[in-house]
Design an enzyme around this catalytic site. Structure first.
Site, PDB file in Angstrom:
ATOM      1  N   ARG A 231       0.688  -1.624   0.208  1.00  0.00           N
ATOM      2  CA  ARG A 231      -0.122   0.455   0.119  1.00  0.00           C
ATOM      3  C   ARG A 231       0.914   1.500  -0.207  1.00  0.00           C
ATOM      4  O   ARG A 231       0.405   2.133  -0.779  1.00  0.00           O
ATOM      5  CB  ARG A 231      -1.092  -0.120   1.175  1.00  0.00           C
ATOM      6  CG  ARG A 231      -2.375  -1.104   0.967  1.00  0.00           C
ATOM      7  CD  ARG A 231      -3.246  -0.712   1.984  1.00  0.00           C
ATOM      8  NE  ARG A 231      -4.351  -2.094   1.937  1.00  0.00           N
ATOM      9  CZ  ARG A 231      -4.867  -1.935   2.510  1.00  0.00           C
ATOM     10  NH1 ARG A 231      -4.817  -0.742   4.011  1.00  0.00           N
ATOM     11  NH2 ARG A 231      -5.924  -2.377   3.530  1.00  0.00           N
TER      12      ARG A 231
ATOM     13  N   ASP B 196     -15.876  10.757   7.330  1.00  0.00           N
ATOM     14  CA  ASP B 196     -14.921   9.186   7.384  1.00  0.00           C
ATOM     15  C   ASP B 196     -13.579  10.240   7.319  1.00  0.00           C
ATOM     16  O   ASP B 196     -12.952  11.425   6.579  1.00  0.00           O
ATOM     17  CB  ASP B 196     -14.712   9.017   5.981  1.00  0.00           C
ATOM     18  CG  ASP B 196     -14.296   7.369   6.016  1.00  0.00           C
ATOM     19  OD1 ASP B 196     -14.684   6.326   5.964  1.00  0.00           O
ATOM     20  OD2 ASP B 196     -12.507   7.001   6.188  1.00  0.00           O
TER      21      ASP B 196
HETATM   22  C1  LIG Z   1     -14.385  -1.509   6.446  1.00  0.00           C
HETATM   23  S1  LIG Z   1     -14.916  -0.059   6.133  1.00  0.00           S
HETATM   24  C2  LIG Z   1     -16.501   0.340   7.140  1.00  0.00           C
HETATM   25  C3  LIG Z   1     -17.031   1.171   5.647  1.00  0.00           C
HETATM   26  C4  LIG Z   1     -18.621   1.079   5.804  1.00  0.00           C
HETATM   27  N1  LIG Z   1     -19.228   1.354   7.612  1.00  0.00           N
HETATM   28  C5  LIG Z   1     -19.294  -0.676   6.614  1.00  0.00           C
HETATM   29  O1  LIG Z   1     -19.181  -1.013   7.427  1.00  0.00           O
HETATM   30  O2  LIG Z   1     -19.244  -0.556   5.046  1.00  0.00           O
HETATM   31  C6  LIG Z   1     -13.769   1.054   7.073  1.00  0.00           C
HETATM   32  C7  LIG Z   1     -13.785   2.876   7.489  1.00  0.00           C
HETATM   33  O3  LIG Z   1     -13.436   3.575   8.557  1.00  0.00           O
HETATM   34  C8  LIG Z   1     -12.523   3.947   8.126  1.00  0.00           C
HETATM   35  N2  LIG Z   1     -11.617   5.119   9.054  1.00  0.00           N
HETATM   36  C9  LIG Z   1     -10.111   4.361   9.874  1.00  0.00           C
HETATM   37  N3  LIG Z   1      -9.921   4.826  11.435  1.00  0.00           N
HETATM   38  C10 LIG Z   1     -10.651   5.882  10.523  1.00  0.00           C
HETATM   39  C11 LIG Z   1     -10.809   6.957  12.154  1.00  0.00           C
HETATM   40  N4  LIG Z   1      -9.661   7.031  12.544  1.00  0.00           N
HETATM   41  N5  LIG Z   1     -11.352   7.818  12.302  1.00  0.00           N
HETATM   42  C12 LIG Z   1     -12.208   7.697  11.334  1.00  0.00           C
HETATM   43  N6  LIG Z   1     -12.692   6.800  10.175  1.00  0.00           N
HETATM   44  C13 LIG Z   1     -11.719   5.710   9.922  1.00  0.00           C
HETATM   45  C14 LIG Z   1     -11.418   4.136   6.627  1.00  0.00           C
HETATM   46  O4  LIG Z   1     -11.320   4.902   6.323  1.00  0.00           O
HETATM   47  C15 LIG Z   1     -12.626   3.041   5.919  1.00  0.00           C
HETATM   48  O5  LIG Z   1     -13.570   4.010   5.388  1.00  0.00           O
END
Ligand SMILES: C[S@@+](CC[C@H](N)C(=O)[O-])C[C@H]1O[C@@H](n2cnc3c(N)ncnc32)[C@H](O)[C@@H]1O
Length: 290
Positions: free
Chosen positions: A48, A160
């Site tokens: 990545r 996000d």
């Molecule tokens: C696996 S995705 C889940 C997406 C959606 N909520 C779902 O369940 O389908 C996790 C998301 O959390 C975000 N994320 C990770 N760490 C974060 C943080 N500290 N604050 C806000 N968002 C975060 C990532 O960028 C990613 O888009």
């Protein structure tokens, strides 16, 4: 200095990647995003972040990290954001864990009925705080319109940490065979691409208008920037990346920005029954603010 043997990726070793580099990356992403990267994720990190090394002309991971950490914060801000964007995992789908959306219909109708009995009250407020590429926000918007009608008095704040996924979410363009959408919803809520855009669909503007997308890091301490308290929070499949103390900290903050009786929807493998002073289990992976 020894290099990590991550056979599938680092084996060709375009860039030197030492165990110390991996440890430093783990510390930095934890400090910046609360994400706990497990040992064993070396190959993922290598693949990545390699693009960042290429794009910034660095010869090794230690060179990249040294440059990132020694550059004055204002000048390095954009690259720090790229660093975070590369290390988030953004898997999502329309109507993922669809039992939540069935429960949401009932919940929205009950809350809207209460609001209607008290004219002059605020619209329902929903916060989706791991919005990723938009499938979850737009699933919420579709559900709100289907439950309450086109004039649904609902505000949807969708955030996000990853600015790149928010660009895609704002575009609202997806493959026409995207998982989770049935024909009725495709017809009602999407425009079909033609010509060069055949095979793609775009969220209709009237639905997109319901969704406010903006960056927000759950590690941020300025939660007052989120505005008025929420009726409902969707925080799904993000806390799995956080360790227990970080989860507790985020749960305490979410408790403060939820109205009493407000609901917290979490991912299928997330369990917060230990935080029963803050939330009580109300349904399958749905918690009510105590
Ligand atoms: C696996 S995705 C889940 C997406 C959606 N909520 C779902 O369940 O389908 C996790 C998301 O959390 C975000 N994320 C990770 N760490 C974060 C943080 N500290 N604050 C806000 N968002 C975060 C990532 O960028 C990613 O888009």
């Amino acid at each position: 200095m020894s290099t990590l043997s991550a056979p599938s990726v680092a084996g060709d070793s375009e860039f030197a990647f030492a165990p110390a580099d991996f440890d430093r990356i783990r510390q930095l992403i934890y400090q910046r995003a609360g994400i706990s990267l497990h040992a064993g994720k070396q190959a993922m990190v290598y693949s990545r972040l390699s693009r960042r090394l290429r794009d910034t002309g660095r010869r090794s991971f230690s060179d990249y990290l040294q440059w990132l950490e020694q550059t004055p914060p204002a000048a390095a801000e954009a690259e720090w954001q790229e660093f975070v964007n590369c290390l988030t995992t953004n898997l999502t789908a329309f109507f993922r864990e669809d039992h939540h959306f069935h429960a949401l219909v009932d919940d929205l109708r009950a809350r809207a009925a209460l609001r209607a009995a008290r004219p002059g009250t605020q619209p329902l407020r929903i916060w989706c705080n791991a919005a990723s590429t938009g499938e979850e926000p737009y699933s919420l918007a579709m559900t709100a319109v289907e439950a309450l009608g086109a004039g649904a008095q609902v505000q949807l704040l969708c955030t996000d940490i990853d600015t790149q996924v928010l660009v895609k979410a704002r575009r609202g363009v997806y493959d026409a065979d995207a998982r989770g959408l049935d024909d009725a919803r495709l017809k009602r809520h999407f425009l079909r691409g033609t010509g060069a855009n055949a095979g793609q669909i775009r969220i209709k503007p009237e639905l997109a208008r319901l969704v406010e997308l903006r960056p927000f890091n759950l590690m941020n301490t300025q939660w007052s920037a989120l505005g008025e308290p929420f009726d409902i929070i969707f925080c799904r499949n993000v806390m799995i990346y956080f360790d227990n103390p970080t989860q507790r900290q985020v749960l305490e903050r979410m408790h403060r920005v939820l109205l009493p009786g407000g609901l917290l929807y979490v991912g299928h493998s997330e369990n917060f029954t230990d935080a029963r002073d803050l939330f009580r289990l109300r349904g399958k992976t749905i918690y009510e603010r105590v």
